[in-house]
Scaffold this active site. Structure first.
Site, PDB file in Angstrom:
ATOM      1  N   ASP A   1       0.838  -1.098   0.547  1.00  0.00           N
ATOM      2  CA  ASP A   1       0.295  -0.090   0.187  1.00  0.00           C
ATOM      3  C   ASP A   1       0.476   1.508  -0.663  1.00  0.00           C
ATOM      4  O   ASP A   1       1.885   1.532   0.984  1.00  0.00           O
ATOM      5  CB  ASP A   1      -0.817  -0.485   1.369  1.00  0.00           C
ATOM      6  CG  ASP A   1      -1.735   1.223   1.197  1.00  0.00           C
ATOM      7  OD1 ASP A   1      -2.989   1.008   0.988  1.00  0.00           O
ATOM      8  OD2 ASP A   1      -1.968   2.300   2.150  1.00  0.00           O
TER       9      ASP A   1
ATOM     10  N   GLU B   1      -1.776  -2.019  -5.300  1.00  0.00           N
ATOM     11  CA  GLU B   1      -3.106  -0.756  -5.966  1.00  0.00           C
ATOM     12  C   GLU B   1      -3.285  -0.175  -7.233  1.00  0.00           C
ATOM     13  O   GLU B   1      -1.623   0.226  -7.430  1.00  0.00           O
ATOM     14  CB  GLU B   1      -3.624  -0.492  -5.076  1.00  0.00           C
ATOM     15  CG  GLU B   1      -4.883   0.645  -5.469  1.00  0.00           C
ATOM     16  CD  GLU B   1      -5.631   0.886  -3.934  1.00  0.00           C
ATOM     17  OE1 GLU B   1      -6.335   1.320  -4.250  1.00  0.00           O
ATOM     18  OE2 GLU B   1      -4.605   1.133  -3.289  1.00  0.00           O
TER      19      GLU B   1
ATOM     20  N   ASP C   1      -3.021   1.818   7.162  1.00  0.00           N
ATOM     21  CA  ASP C   1      -2.648   1.775   6.244  1.00  0.00           C
ATOM     22  C   ASP C   1      -2.177   0.367   6.126  1.00  0.00           C
ATOM     23  O   ASP C   1      -2.216  -0.960   5.365  1.00  0.00           O
ATOM     24  CB  ASP C   1      -0.959   2.157   6.443  1.00  0.00           C
ATOM     25  CG  ASP C   1      -1.309   3.558   5.898  1.00  0.00           C
ATOM     26  OD1 ASP C   1      -1.832   4.255   5.896  1.00  0.00           O
ATOM     27  OD2 ASP C   1      -0.626   4.016   6.652  1.00  0.00           O
TER      28      ASP C   1
END
Length: 409
Positions: free
Chosen positions: A194, A278, A359
């Site tokens: 992330d 992502e 996170d």
């Protein structure tokens, strides 16, 4: 796959003059060819082909106005025409929707901060036994080789950047490299990543990598050099020197950021068999109030490095959709808890009571969405005590109810 290798060059004064001559001749040929095609388009004539443009370049060398074109290698001039063809091809493909929209080819200026020429195998360039790069009508240029090329390149591009540095760039064909797999044959880790601003990367195993913020740290120096540049008279030599200093300051920031991306991406690929990230909308995020920090992080270049290194070394690389609610779903029970503002970094799941780091929880969900087998245990910040119901309190021994382990009287 094709990989590009760039090495620093150190030409002497005569070689810099010869390279400047090559840059100028390449630019003139490009502009003349573009002007010929634009003139034909305006007059309603057919599109001027590359063969006709090549004949015009040969004829121009015999004229008094363009006789100096013969002072550089003919390959450089022909490759300039190839660059114009590529620019037109990309423009037409963008009109057809085959690639992102881009404008028509434009004329080059001698004031452009970046100059480049390309030599193919027909130019008979070579790497000497002493490690110099021998270029036609330029000479043997000293090169600092940081590594060996995996295969023999067919072309070399000489680039002069805004900071006045010279580089030779090679594009070579490479296959899958097994060196990393041989060095770490037992790797079985899988990790989700992330990306953020406070921490550059948060891994699904709980590791947090701080953001270096190279641009923020260099802002004071950049501001000082930019102020000095603004005080110089336009067109003066001092202004040119000040502009180069500003460009060098920016180049130091870009080089440091690129080195950080290379080291981190290589480390992640070496330690994990599969990586999940992502698919961020960086262009959209760069239009927000956090634009400077987002550009300073350089997420796009980092993800590009991860992708090509994973393909080269036989690792798995997965991208999940940007609309996947990784920050809203509890990695413990899978319940969607809803959107949360950015100032909330730790939240409690209303279903299972787990207290989660925002996170780390998102990194675990990224890995799960990619189908990776990762443990979600590190996503929990601390276990939340859930009181037992009255009917479930205590144990039952021999059919007699007890409360908190004490037999009832």
């Amino acid at each position: 796959m094709q990989l590009r290798y760039s090495f620093r060059m150190y030409p002497n004064d005569p070689q810099r003059s010869a390279l400047a001559r090559a840059f100028g001749c390449s630019r003139v040929v490009y502009n003349d060819a573009l002007r010929a095609r634009e003139t034909a388009r305006t007059a309603g004539l057919p599109f001027v082909t590359s063969a006709e443009l090549s004949k015009q370049v040969t004829a121009a060398k015999k004229t008094e106005e363009r006789a100096w074109l013969g002072e550089v290698s003919a390959v450089v001039l022909q490759q300039s025409l190839r660059d114009l063809d590529t620019a037109y091809r990309n423009f037409f493909d963008s009109l057809k929707g085959k690639r992102p929209r881009m404008g028509a080819p434009r004329f080059k200026s001698r004031k452009d901060i970046r100059q480049a020429v390309r030599f193919t195998a027909n130019a008979r360039w070579k790497i000497t036994t002493g490690g110099d790069l021998s270029l036609p009508k330029i000479g043997d240029v000293r090169v600092t080789w940081s590594r060996t090329l995996p295969s023999v390149p067919s072309t070399v591009t000489v680039v002069k950047d805004a900071a006045g540095r010279y580089f030779c760039s090679f594009v070579v064909e490479t296959g899958q490299d097994e060196t990393l797999a041989k060095a770490t044959p037992e790797v079985a880790g899988q990790v989700g990543i992330d990306l953020g601003l406070t921490h550059f990367a948060i891994l699904s195993d709980g590791t947090k990598i701080d953001s270096p913020r190279f641009l923020r740290w260099a802002e004071k120096k950049l501001k000082r050099e930019q102020q000095r540049l603004s005080r110089k008279t336009k067109g003066s030599s001092n202004r040119t020197k000040a502009r180069v200093k500003v460009a060098r300051a920016h180049a130091q920031v870009a080089d440091a950021r690129r080195e950080f991306h290379h080291q981190l991406s290589t480390r992640l690929i070496r330690e994990n068999q599969a990586v999940a990230v992502e698919d961020l909308a960086v262009k959209g995020l760069a239009r927000t109030r956090m634009a400077k920090s987002i550009h300073d992080a350089g997420w796009s270049s980092f993800l590009t490095m991860l992708e090509y290194k994973a393909a080269r070394y036989g690792r798995g690389f997965h991208r999940i959709g940007r609309f996947t609610p990784t920050s809203q779903v509890c990695s413990q029970c899978g319940i969607k808890d809803g959107p949360k503002p950015l100032n909330i970094r730790v939240w409690e799941c209303r279903a299972c009571g787990a207290v989660l780091d925002r996170d780390i929880n998102a990194a675990v969900n990224v890995a799960k969405a990619a189908g990776l087998a990762v443990s979600a245990c590190r996503a929990r910040v601390r276990p939340e005590l859930v009181p037992a119901q009255r009917a479930e309190a205590g144990t039952h021994r021999d059919g007699q109810p007890t409360v908190v382990g004490i037999p009832s009287l």
